[in-house]
Design a protein around this motif. Structure first.
Motif, PDB file in Angstrom:
ATOM      1  N   MET A  89      38.792  -9.839   6.095  1.00  0.00           N
ATOM      2  CA  MET A  89      37.553  -9.650   5.366  1.00  0.00           C
ATOM      3  C   MET A  89      36.367 -10.201   6.166  1.00  0.00           C
ATOM      4  SD  MET A  89      35.917  -8.877   2.482  1.00  0.00           S
ATOM      5  CE  MET A  89      35.265  -9.504   0.996  1.00  0.00           C
ATOM      6  N   GLN A  90      36.533 -11.365   6.776  1.00  0.00           N
ATOM      7  CA  GLN A  90      35.439 -11.959   7.548  1.00  0.00           C
ATOM      8  C   GLN A  90      35.087 -11.070   8.737  1.00  0.00           C
ATOM      9  OE1 GLN A  90      33.567 -14.489   6.608  1.00  0.00           O
ATOM     10  NE2 GLN A  90      32.280 -14.299   8.409  1.00  0.00           N
ATOM     11  N   GLU A  91      36.100 -10.533   9.385  1.00  0.00           N
ATOM     12  CA  GLU A  91      35.859  -9.646  10.535  1.00  0.00           C
ATOM     13  C   GLU A  91      35.092  -8.401  10.092  1.00  0.00           C
ATOM     14  OE1 GLU A  91      38.570  -6.855  13.377  1.00  0.00           O
ATOM     15  OE2 GLU A  91      39.333  -8.867  12.976  1.00  0.00           O
ATOM     16  N   PHE A  92      35.444  -7.862   8.940  1.00  0.00           N
ATOM     17  CA  PHE A  92      34.747  -6.695   8.390  1.00  0.00           C
ATOM     18  C   PHE A  92      33.289  -7.044   8.103  1.00  0.00           C
ATOM     19  CE2 PHE A  92      33.612  -3.838   4.820  1.00  0.00           C
ATOM     20  CZ  PHE A  92      33.826  -2.619   5.454  1.00  0.00           C
ATOM     21  N   PHE A  93      33.055  -8.215   7.501  1.00  0.00           N
ATOM     22  CA  PHE A  93      31.696  -8.648   7.223  1.00  0.00           C
ATOM     23  C   PHE A  93      30.891  -8.796   8.511  1.00  0.00           C
ATOM     24  CE2 PHE A  93      28.646 -12.179   6.885  1.00  0.00           C
ATOM     25  CZ  PHE A  93      27.687 -11.521   6.128  1.00  0.00           C
ATOM     26  N   GLU A  94      31.505  -9.325   9.552  1.00  0.00           N
ATOM     27  CA  GLU A  94      30.799  -9.497  10.829  1.00  0.00           C
ATOM     28  C   GLU A  94      30.351  -8.145  11.382  1.00  0.00           C
ATOM     29  OE1 GLU A  94      29.773 -12.334  12.019  1.00  0.00           O
ATOM     30  OE2 GLU A  94      30.829 -13.484  10.505  1.00  0.00           O
ATOM     31  N   ILE A  95      31.154  -7.124  11.220  1.00  0.00           N
ATOM     32  CA  ILE A  95      30.779  -5.779  11.662  1.00  0.00           C
ATOM     33  C   ILE A  95      29.599  -5.280  10.840  1.00  0.00           C
ATOM     34  CG2 ILE A  95      31.545  -3.368  11.778  1.00  0.00           C
ATOM     35  CD1 ILE A  95      34.390  -4.530  12.383  1.00  0.00           C
ATOM     36  N   VAL A  96      29.679  -5.458   9.523  1.00  0.00           N
ATOM     37  CA  VAL A  96      28.587  -5.049   8.643  1.00  0.00           C
ATOM     38  C   VAL A  96      27.311  -5.782   9.016  1.00  0.00           C
ATOM     39  CG1 VAL A  96      27.734  -5.123   6.265  1.00  0.00           C
ATOM     40  CG2 VAL A  96      30.085  -4.390   6.731  1.00  0.00           C
ATOM     41  N   ARG A  97      27.430  -7.092   9.231  1.00  0.00           N
ATOM     42  CA  ARG A  97      26.247  -7.896   9.561  1.00  0.00           C
ATOM     43  C   ARG A  97      25.612  -7.431  10.862  1.00  0.00           C
ATOM     44  NH1 ARG A  97      26.266 -14.276   9.190  1.00  0.00           N
ATOM     45  NH2 ARG A  97      28.063 -14.140  10.540  1.00  0.00           N
ATOM     46  N   LYS A  98      26.423  -7.128  11.862  1.00  0.00           N
ATOM     47  CA  LYS A  98      25.896  -6.660  13.147  1.00  0.00           C
ATOM     48  C   LYS A  98      25.155  -5.329  12.979  1.00  0.00           C
ATOM     49  CE  LYS A  98      27.138  -5.658  17.857  1.00  0.00           C
ATOM     50  NZ  LYS A  98      28.157  -5.520  18.871  1.00  0.00           N
ATOM     51  N   ILE A  99      25.746  -4.418  12.224  1.00  0.00           N
ATOM     52  CA  ILE A  99      25.116  -3.114  11.976  1.00  0.00           C
ATOM     53  C   ILE A  99      23.781  -3.307  11.276  1.00  0.00           C
ATOM     54  CG2 ILE A  99      25.276  -0.957  10.671  1.00  0.00           C
ATOM     55  CD1 ILE A  99      28.366  -1.151  11.125  1.00  0.00           C
ATOM     56  N   LEU A 100      23.771  -4.093  10.205  1.00  0.00           N
ATOM     57  CA  LEU A 100      22.531  -4.302   9.456  1.00  0.00           C
ATOM     58  C   LEU A 100      21.476  -5.011  10.291  1.00  0.00           C
ATOM     59  CD1 LEU A 100      23.480  -5.275   5.795  1.00  0.00           C
ATOM     60  CD2 LEU A 100      22.238  -3.268   6.585  1.00  0.00           C
ATOM     61  N   ALA A 101      21.878  -5.989  11.072  1.00  0.00           N
ATOM     62  CA  ALA A 101      20.924  -6.711  11.916  1.00  0.00           C
ATOM     63  C   ALA A 101      20.226  -5.744  12.873  1.00  0.00           C
ATOM     64  CB  ALA A 101      21.629  -7.821  12.679  1.00  0.00           C
ATOM     65  N   GLU A 102      20.994  -4.842  13.456  1.00  0.00           N
ATOM     66  CA  GLU A 102      20.409  -3.852  14.364  1.00  0.00           C
ATOM     67  C   GLU A 102      19.486  -2.896  13.611  1.00  0.00           C
ATOM     68  OE1 GLU A 102      23.539  -1.899  16.530  1.00  0.00           O
ATOM     69  OE2 GLU A 102      24.262  -3.791  17.357  1.00  0.00           O
ATOM     70  N   GLN A 103      19.936  -2.405  12.472  1.00  0.00           N
ATOM     71  CA  GLN A 103      19.145  -1.445  11.701  1.00  0.00           C
ATOM     72  C   GLN A 103      17.846  -2.040  11.179  1.00  0.00           C
ATOM     73  OE1 GLN A 103      21.812  -0.186   8.594  1.00  0.00           O
ATOM     74  NE2 GLN A 103      22.392   1.651   9.705  1.00  0.00           N
ATOM     75  N   LEU A 104      17.917  -3.287  10.739  1.00  0.00           N
ATOM     76  CA  LEU A 104      16.775  -3.916  10.078  1.00  0.00           C
ATOM     77  C   LEU A 104      15.959  -4.796  11.021  1.00  0.00           C
ATOM     78  CD1 LEU A 104      18.583  -4.968   6.779  1.00  0.00           C
ATOM     79  CD2 LEU A 104      17.199  -2.910   7.174  1.00  0.00           C
ATOM     80  N   SER A 105      16.342  -4.829  12.285  1.00  0.00           N
ATOM     81  CA  SER A 105      15.673  -5.669  13.292  1.00  0.00           C
ATOM     82  C   SER A 105      15.592  -7.122  12.820  1.00  0.00           C
ATOM     83  CB  SER A 105      14.273  -5.126  13.602  1.00  0.00           C
ATOM     84  OG  SER A 105      14.342  -3.819  14.095  1.00  0.00           O
TER      85      SER A 105
END
Length: 81
Positions: free
Chosen positions: A1-17
């Protein structure tokens, strides 16, 4: 679950600057200034990574990122069985 969240966080960080450290499981979409289009784009990026389609119904029902991440992760676990 943590690994999945890290992927989500990376995607959102890039999208939202945003810096990844600003994005937590408790973050609300309002706090992140993420609208429904941002969320759908994040889900589409996850679909590319996992080569499947996540349900995009009821996205507005999730009060924070953690709730959405948990739902997506549970769905991923079901379809990977």
């Amino acid at each position: 679950m943590q690994e999945f969240f890290e992927i989500v966080r990376k995607i959102l960080a890039e999208q939202l600057s945003r810096d990844e450290s600003e994005i937590t499981m408790e973050s609300t979409f309002e706090e992140l200034e993420a609208d429904s289009i941002d969320i759908v784009e994040m889900i589409m990026a996850l679909e590319d990574i996992y080569n499947l389609e996540f349900p995009e119904d009821d996205l507005e029902d999730y009060s924070n990122l953690g709730d959405l991440v948990k739902a997506l992760y549970e769905y991923l676990q079901q379809v990977q069985k």
